[in-house]
Design a protein around this motif. Structure first.
Motif: not given
Length: 559
Positions: A269-290
């Protein structure tokens, strides 16, 4: 940032925020020690936009957390005049979207305070029995360190009818501790003319970090969005869920910008999200309901578990409901005693695994005489009797997909009977009084077997009484011995329909019934010896026992 442990992760997170244009003020719990402060200072000394606020002890549920937040926020506003919003985080809060995305979001809402803030009348997630009372009673003792004093003082105040006066103009609100406030609103709270009064009041409120800013923001804000930008989930006991590496895909679907609590060893988790541009894969449409549905399911599973699964990590309690076993099963009492070949007939007819007496006194009678059954269940009576409930539920769990049936009777261990009566998956078929047939066939006289017959009748009567109780959930079918032998085909058809209603065919043969000629005379001998055999029914005389040929299936009309 409020921090107290894992200095390496704290430094990593602070550096991530600072290098992306966010000034950081760190409050380190005074209880962490000076060595932790020295380690953290050395790791961040090259960053000019990081400060350390005055340290205070931060104990859960006390005003120390609010005091630490006030000190850090005061220093933030004083040292960094360019700051427009202040975001409260902890040392285990991980940014899961690019910092730039958070900055853009706040720039698009320059006058909005993002803080969960609901009245005590509307909030329904408080755990521990104290909702409104946390504002009307006094809490000078630590709930964690002095539980008896805490509970005793609460009980005393209730008994005396004590009630604190809430400062005039305040309406208590509750919400998540993790907020993001505008500079204007935060400055108004810190410099409010009534703040000394408010601070004195909240010092004796329980868990004030969930109510101090949430209440005071209503005094000063012009626009509140009552939600947190931090994803934090709690279990049924009010403790926060911890996120691990295998939650990566889940965190990518949230619309929050930060998540807590992150396990300090979740390297992925730390390697994935603490990158210069954040996690690029996180730019998918969020689904908070799920995500909310998944956590709701997790809470339900934590409370009820999977039906029939008993394990060391989650041993369910009776009051939380749910099926007691994993699948339907059949219990037969009296059938082995009056049929010569009941077990093989039943196994062939309903395509089930038919055991002998699983709760026999000397050993467990598994089907085909196995000494060790699926899941490592031994045939030891001592091991079984250590926890009969877990033995039976393990057997049913280990054989999911295959119907299990077993014999039972008054000669078996009876400790399992309350569980059987309360299990909605239990199908109980019982021929009352059949226990006397083996006594009759033993060749002993009525005088010799009378004490044993009386004992077995008493045990079976207790079982019948338990099955007739209003809270019994098992499916129960009973016949007296006299009723059953009069027409055995009909009850056998019923039990086959109950256990395997979708069977592709019906057997046209019956199991061989024991020749009961002479049994009625045996029952009369028992009466003559002073015992009253009441569970057998009005058993027919020898002349009435001429066995007619009985078709197995019901007569059907064919058009």
């Amino acid at each position: 940032m409020l921090c107290h442990t894992a200095m390496d992760r704290t430094a990593q997170l602070a550096r991530h925020w600072a290098t992306h244009g966010c000034p950081v003020v760190i409050h380190l719990d005074r209880r962490a020690g000076d060595a932790a402060l020295a380690t953290l200072t050395a790791a961040l000394q090259d960053l000019p936009n990081i400060r350390f606020s005055r340290r205070s002890a931060c104990e859960w549920g006390t005003f120390g957390l609010v005091h630490a937040t006030i000190d850090a926020a005061t220093q933030m506003l004083a040292d960094f005049p360019q700051v427009t919003h202040v975001f409260l985080a902890s040392g285990s809060c991980l940014p899961i979207r690019p910092v730039r995305a958070l900055q853009d979001h706040l720039a698009a809402h320059p006058d909005t305070d993002f803080i969960e803030s609901v009245t005590t009348a509307d909030v329904g997630w408080t755990v521990g029995g104290l909702s409104t009372e946390r504002f009307t009673l006094r809490f000078p003792f630590s709930w964690r360190r002095n539980r008896r004093l805490f509970d005793g003082y609460v009980a005393l105040q209730r008994a005396l009818g004590f009630r604190r006066r809430i400062p005039e103009g305040l309406t208590p609100h509750l919400g998540s501790q993790w907020w993001c406030l505008t500079r204007k609103s935060l400055d108004a709270i810190l410099n409010h003319p009534m703040r000394p009064t408010y601070d004195r009041y909240f010092k004796r409120v329980w868990i004030p970090d969930e109510s101090y800013f949430q209440t005071l923001i209503r005094q000063v804000s012009t626009r509140i969005e009552s939600r947190s930008l931090t994803l934090s989930k709690f279990d049924y006991q009010g403790r926060p869920h911890v996120f691990y590496d295998d939650h990566l895909h889940l965190l990518r679907q949230t619309d929050a910008f930060v998540a807590r609590k992150i396990w300090h060893d979740a390297d992925l988790l730390y390697r994935t999200f603490l990158t210069p541009d954040g996690d690029r894969a996180s730019r998918i449409a969020p689904s908070p309901g799920k995500i909310n549905r998944l956590f709701a399911k997790a809470v339900e599973r934590r409370l009820k578990g999977r039906p029939g699964l008993f394990m060391q990590s989650r041993f369910p309690t009776k009051g939380r409901g749910g099926n007691r076993s994993a699948a339907p099963y059949g219990l037969f009492e009296g059938f082995d005693e009056i049929f010569e070949d009941f077990r093989p007939w039943l196994a062939q007819t309903i395509e089930a695994r038919v055991h002998g007496h699983l709760f026999a006194f000397d050993h467990v009678e598994y089907a085909s005489g196995e000494s060790v059954f699926k899941g490592g269940l031994a045939d030891s009576a001592a091991l079984r009797d250590y926890n009969p409930r877990s033995f039976l539920t393990s057997l049913i769990w280990n054989t999911r997909g295959e119907t299990q049936c077993f014999q039972f009777g008054p000669t078996d261990e009876q400790d399992i009977t309350p569980f059987l009566a309360g299990d909605p998956n239990a199908n109980i078929f019982l021929i009352t009084g059949a226990f006397a047939v083996p006594l009759w066939r033993s060749g002993r006289t009525a005088a010799e077997v009378r004490p044993e017959a009386a004992r077995l009748q008493k045990i079976e009567a207790e079982f019948l009484k338990l099955l007739a109780a209003p809270d019994t959930k098992a499916r129960v079918r009973t016949w007296s011995l006299a009723e059953f032998v009069e027409n055995p085909a009909e009850p056998l058809q019923q039990l086959v329909d109950d256990l395997n209603p979708r069977a592709p065919h019906r057997s046209g043969t019956l199991p061989r019934l024991v020749n009961l000629v002479g049994f009625s005379s045996f029952l009369q001998d028992l009466r003559n010896q002073g015992m009253q055999p009441v569970l057998m029914g009005d058993f027919p005389t020898d002349a009435e026992l001429a066995p007619p040929e009985q078709p197995f299936a019901r007569p059907q009309i064919v058009r």
